[in-house]
Design a protein around this motif. Structure first.
Motif, short mmCIF file in Angstrom:
data_model
loop_
_atom_site.label_atom_id
_atom_site.label_comp_id
_atom_site.label_asym_id
_atom_site.label_seq_id
_atom_site.Cartn_x
_atom_site.Cartn_y
_atom_site.Cartn_z
N THR A 163 0.84 -1.19 0.00
CA THR A 163 0.00 0.00 0.00
C THR A 163 0.88 1.24 0.00
N GLU A 164 0.55 2.15 -0.89
CA GLU A 164 1.31 3.40 -0.98
C GLU A 164 0.61 4.47 -0.14
N GLU A 165 1.34 5.06 0.77
CA GLU A 165 0.77 6.08 1.64
C GLU A 165 0.52 7.36 0.83
N VAL A 166 -0.71 7.86 0.89
CA VAL A 166 -1.09 9.06 0.13
C VAL A 166 -0.97 10.27 1.04
N THR A 167 -0.18 11.24 0.62
CA THR A 167 0.00 12.46 1.39
C THR A 167 -1.05 13.48 0.97
N PRO A 168 -1.77 14.08 1.91
CA PRO A 168 -2.77 15.09 1.55
C PRO A 168 -2.12 16.25 0.80
N PRO A 169 -2.83 16.86 -0.13
CA PRO A 169 -2.26 17.98 -0.89
C PRO A 169 -2.02 19.19 0.01
N THR A 170 -1.03 19.96 -0.33
CA THR A 170 -0.71 21.17 0.43
C THR A 170 -1.02 22.44 -0.36
N SER A 171 -1.53 22.27 -1.59
CA SER A 171 -1.84 23.44 -2.41
C SER A 171 -3.16 23.21 -3.15
N LEU A 172 -3.77 24.31 -3.53
CA LEU A 172 -5.02 24.29 -4.29
C LEU A 172 -4.86 25.21 -5.49
N ASP A 173 -4.97 24.67 -6.68
CA ASP A 173 -4.90 25.47 -7.91
C ASP A 173 -6.32 25.85 -8.32
N VAL A 174 -6.53 27.15 -8.49
CA VAL A 174 -7.82 27.67 -8.93
C VAL A 174 -7.59 28.46 -10.21
N VAL A 175 -8.39 28.17 -11.22
CA VAL A 175 -8.25 28.85 -12.51
C VAL A 175 -9.59 29.48 -12.89
N THR A 176 -9.54 30.72 -13.33
CA THR A 176 -10.73 31.39 -13.88
C THR A 176 -10.51 31.64 -15.35
N LEU A 177 -11.43 31.14 -16.18
CA LEU A 177 -11.41 31.40 -17.61
C LEU A 177 -12.46 32.43 -17.99
N ASP A 178 -13.57 32.43 -17.24
CA ASP A 178 -14.63 33.41 -17.47
C ASP A 178 -15.26 33.73 -16.13
N MET A 179 -16.51 33.39 -15.92
CA MET A 179 -17.17 33.58 -14.64
C MET A 179 -17.18 32.25 -13.89
N ASP A 180 -15.99 31.74 -13.56
CA ASP A 180 -15.92 30.42 -12.96
C ASP A 180 -14.71 30.29 -12.04
N PHE A 181 -14.78 29.30 -11.18
CA PHE A 181 -13.65 28.85 -10.38
C PHE A 181 -13.43 27.38 -10.72
N GLN A 182 -12.40 27.08 -11.47
CA GLN A 182 -12.10 25.70 -11.82
C GLN A 182 -11.09 25.18 -10.80
N ALA A 183 -11.56 24.24 -9.96
CA ALA A 183 -10.74 23.70 -8.88
C ALA A 183 -11.40 22.45 -8.34
N VAL A 184 -10.66 21.68 -7.56
CA VAL A 184 -11.25 20.52 -6.90
C VAL A 184 -12.27 20.99 -5.87
N ASP A 185 -13.14 20.09 -5.46
CA ASP A 185 -14.20 20.45 -4.52
C ASP A 185 -13.78 20.33 -3.06
N THR A 186 -12.75 19.50 -2.79
CA THR A 186 -12.38 19.18 -1.40
C THR A 186 -10.89 19.39 -1.18
N ILE A 187 -10.56 20.00 -0.05
CA ILE A 187 -9.16 20.17 0.35
C ILE A 187 -9.02 19.74 1.80
N PRO A 188 -7.80 19.44 2.25
CA PRO A 188 -7.61 19.09 3.66
C PRO A 188 -7.69 20.33 4.55
N SER A 189 -7.89 20.11 5.82
CA SER A 189 -7.90 21.21 6.77
C SER A 189 -6.46 21.58 7.13
N GLY A 190 -6.32 22.74 7.74
CA GLY A 190 -4.98 23.22 8.08
C GLY A 190 -4.47 24.18 7.02
#
Length: 324
Positions: free
Chosen positions: A42-69
């Motif tokens: 089993t490979e240990e998965v490390t929670p992400p430490t960054s969130l990439d948000v992109v706007t092309l028009d009237m939008d926020f393109q990003a994942v829906d869930t991030i870790p706390s902290g």
């Protein structure tokens, strides 16, 4: 007698051989049915430490869930309009459905009446803002970011349900939020391994003393720590924040101060006044909160400004210069 004895011996041997073969087959069969222990890697998965948000028009393109902290937000504004990211923390019973159906209509109706010159009707419309909105808090976000720019802000969020929005205004005065520029954000129980950033310079902001800044003098890449000494709601229904803006020779500070108040007809409306480029910052946060933003400063003139009415008289507009 001899013939019987010779005949008898082979039968015994045949029986013994048959018994031996049957026994061997049974042993082999039993060995084959024994469960084998399998080693699963089993490979240990490390929670992400960054969130990439992109706007092309009237939008926020990003994942829906991030870790706390602590998580670093990298906001790429690839649209032709200025934007920011404000994080709403509504009451526990409120979802994006109530946000869309109960909050956005009175804001949309109010701003429309304002641009029609019907101020009394506008105030009546704003009076329809639901009571639950008073319980909304804002735990941060990314400051104003001009078209084509990328800004970086690091925030610490607790697990919960949030809504991201941008209420900069269209050319006709309508809020970007009412044009669909909002998005649900879930902060999970999973903990981010990112440590709190180390600041090069500190900024204190409060309603009493305004912006108190330790500013760099030389060009370079710096991390600013923004400490919210207090927080309050101003006439525009929001609190104070910190936005970094680069000022060209054509930039008029009076124009940008007027623009930073959305209650003005020419306030917070696309485009940004000539001579100004927004580079991010830290959006509204509660009393005692801290956020960080990282930016590369080239030689020139800059300002830190809050998106509040009458920013300069509240000491919420501070200029500084960077030399080579």
């Amino acid at each position: 007698m001899m013939s019987r004895q010779v005949e008898f011996i082979p039968k015994i041997q045949v029986r013994m051989l048959f018994f031996s073969l049957v026994t061997s087959m049974m042993l082999l069969s039993s060995c084959g049915t024994e469960p084998k222990e399998e080693t699963v890697e089993t490979e240990e998965v490390t929670p992400p430490t960054s969130l990439d948000v992109v706007t092309l028009d009237m939008d926020f393109q990003a994942v829906d869930t991030i870790p706390s902290g602590w998580v670093t937000w990298r906001y790429q504004n690839r649209s032709p309009q200025p934007h920011f990211i404000l994080i709403d923390d509504p009451l526990d019973s409120i979802t994006v459905v109530e946000f869309r159906d109960e909050l956005l209509p009175p804001f949309g109706e109010g701003i429309k009446k304002m641009y029609e010159g019907k101020n009394e009707e506008a105030m009546e419309a704003f009076g329809k803002i639901p009571a639950w909105y008073a319980g909304t808090t804002w735990p941060g976000g990314v400051g104003l970011t001009s078209p084509g720019m990328t800004s970086e802000t690091t925030l610490k969020l607790e697990p919960g349900y949030y809504i991201m929005e941008c209420y900069v205004k269209m050319k006709d005065g309508m809020f970007h939020t009412n044009m669909g520029m909002y998005k649900t954000l879930i902060v999970s129980q999973e903990k981010s391994p990112l440590a709190e950033p180390t600041a090069d310079f500190k900024i204190d902001i409060s309603s009493e003393n305004g912006i108190v800044l330790e500013s760099p003098e030389k060009a370079g890449t710096y991390t600013f720590q923004v400490n919210f000494i207090d927080q309050k709601k101003y006439e525009h229904f929001q609190g104070h924040d910190v936005n970094l803006v680069r000022i060209d020779d054509s930039g008029d500070l009076a124009a940008i101060e007027t623009w930073m108040n959305w209650l003005n007809l020419d306030g917070l409306i696309d485009p940004v006044p000539e001579g100004f480029t927004f580079l991010g910052g830290v959006n509204d946060m509660p009393t005692g909160s801290t956020g960080y933003f990282k930016v590369t400063l080239e030689p020139g003139k800059y300002a830190l400004i809050s998106e509040v009415p009458d920013a300069s008289n509240r000491n919420l507009l501070k200029t500084f210069e960077i030399t080579p």
